[in-house]
Design an enzyme around this catalytic site. Sequence first.
Site, PDB file in Angstrom:
ATOM      1  N   ASP A   6      -1.205  -9.524  -3.856  1.00 29.64           N
ATOM      2  CA  ASP A   6       0.265  -9.284  -4.531  1.00 29.64           C
ATOM      3  C   ASP A   6      -0.148  -7.689  -4.873  1.00 29.64           C
ATOM      4  OD1 ASP A   6       3.021  -8.897  -4.209  1.00 29.64           O
ATOM      5  OD2 ASP A   6       2.993  -9.759  -6.371  1.00 29.64           O
ATOM      6  N   PHE A  59       0.746  -0.726   0.381  1.00 29.25           N
ATOM      7  CA  PHE A  59      -0.104  -0.170  -0.417  1.00 29.25           C
ATOM      8  C   PHE A  59       0.706   1.385  -0.177  1.00 29.25           C
ATOM      9  CE2 PHE A  59      -4.053  -1.870   2.064  1.00 29.25           C
ATOM     10  CZ  PHE A  59      -4.485  -2.817   0.960  1.00 29.25           C
ATOM     11  N   ARG A  60       2.015   0.866   0.095  1.00 27.79           N
ATOM     12  CA  ARG A  60       2.719   2.262   0.058  1.00 27.79           C
ATOM     13  C   ARG A  60       3.026   3.343   0.543  1.00 27.79           C
ATOM     14  NH1 ARG A  60       5.514  -1.057  -3.735  1.00 27.79           N
ATOM     15  NH2 ARG A  60       4.645  -1.642  -5.661  1.00 27.79           N
ATOM     16  N   ASN A 103       6.459  -9.281 -10.606  1.00 30.31           N
ATOM     17  CA  ASN A 103       7.694 -10.499 -10.498  1.00 30.31           C
ATOM     18  C   ASN A 103       6.933 -10.900  -8.528  1.00 30.31           C
ATOM     19  OD1 ASN A 103       9.974  -8.822 -11.472  1.00 30.31           O
ATOM     20  ND2 ASN A 103      10.347  -7.431 -10.203  1.00 30.31           N
ATOM     21  N   GLY A 151       4.610  -4.910 -11.236  1.00 31.02           N
ATOM     22  CA  GLY A 151       3.690  -4.695  -9.705  1.00 31.02           C
ATOM     23  C   GLY A 151       2.576  -3.780 -10.596  1.00 31.02           C
ATOM     24  N   HIS A 186       1.381   1.344  -9.102  1.00 29.17           N
ATOM     25  CA  HIS A 186       2.644   2.828  -9.604  1.00 29.17           C
ATOM     26  C   HIS A 186       1.883   3.338 -10.718  1.00 29.17           C
ATOM     27  CE1 HIS A 186       6.552  -0.752  -8.606  1.00 29.17           C
ATOM     28  NE2 HIS A 186       5.413  -0.946  -9.177  1.00 29.17           N
TER      29      HIS A 186
END
Length: 446
Positions: A311, A64-65, A284, A330, A315
């Site tokens: 996952d 969730f960055r 990935n 991602g 971005h």
Amino acid sequence: MDNVLIKNANIVNEGQIFNGDVYIENGIFKEIAPQISAKSPDVHIFDAEGKYLLPGVIDDQVHFREPGLTHKATIETESRAAIAGGITSFIEMPNTVPQTTTIEKLEEKFEIAAKTSYANYSFMFGGTNDNLEEILKVDPKKVAALKLFLGSSTGNMLVDNPEVLEKIFSSTDLLIAVHCEDEETIKSNTAKYKAEYGDDIPVKYHPIIRSEEACYLSSSQAIALAKKTGARLHVFHLSTAKELELFTNKIPLKEKKITAEVCIHHLWFSDTDYEEKGTLIKWNPAVKTVKDRDALFAALLKDKIDVIATDHAPHTKEEKDNVYTKAPSGGPLVQHALPAMLEFYHQDKISLEKIVEKMCHNPAILFQIEKRGFIKEGYYADAVLVDINAPWTVNKDNISYKCGWSPFEGTTFKSRVTHTFVNGSLVYKNFKFYDVRHAQRLTFDR
């Protein structure tokens, strides 16, 4: 919290589908029965009208960055998107900025979630080559797991010292969740294609660069170490048919010490989609062949693979539109994971009961989450109503991710999440969000 009565629902729970009513009191499932009358005049009554009532989905792997990468996403924005997709609890990864590799940074993330999250939350603690002392401070009852990057790491989170790795496996009682891709294999493959194409490598080579061999070599080594040390190991996002030989369906999930996860994108996409989707489906581990995709689905149905996750790793579109070597891996998935699995149900590939097992029950069992993942009396009332026949098309107007795009854009799903309840509170209804935050920190029965 409101008291709620859901009537006339097709309840999907523990391998059965049955019509009935569900009464929720103070955020807890109080009664489940064929017919229930309102206990008092202030009970909020929802007529499910035959829709399907599922336990809230538990997503065991999201990014969730926050902190540090909030131009891509935040805990608030992505948990909001999650509840639109029926995900009521999430476990978030440690590769933020700064990384979650100290107790101090871990607690800072819990503080952010307590203030902003729409969904229940926990976080994984990150391992490095030099933070064993911090790992040993983690309370297993309060933290979901330890995350180790055995490939494809950010910052200094690649754990590539064999002695340190064995010491971590031998020393902690935490469940160890791993990203398995062999870094040296990937570096060698990347150098080969970069020599031919420079930075603008055709994305179709992504599953060859991040190859079956890279995945199998790393996964097999991690599993061998887990067997040697007795560690509890969970292998994230399987992507190859070959890796499936490393896992078993001979024992019940509760007894397994080595478990596996598959993600939505590895079940939905294949290498035939790179031409259309390009770097939007650059993940990935890489999305691989149709044969791999079909083998993963078969293993899921046969219980070699234990859980389905997303996952979710957003971005910005501008970042993804870069050439191959500069486009990050991602993509966003939490809003569309359950609708995608329900699409497989319509294709007769999986039952509703199996979807609930893999997305709701099994994450709760695997991580030993207290009183979630089931529609059971005494459990927290996380629940999702689904209209199985309500087509809708993913477009920019209904995408809830902060990044504003989805690899499913333009896809029409036959089923739709209509209501999401978190701890008994209605937080989402038919594309409308309620500014209600009754999310709780997950706890673990260990």
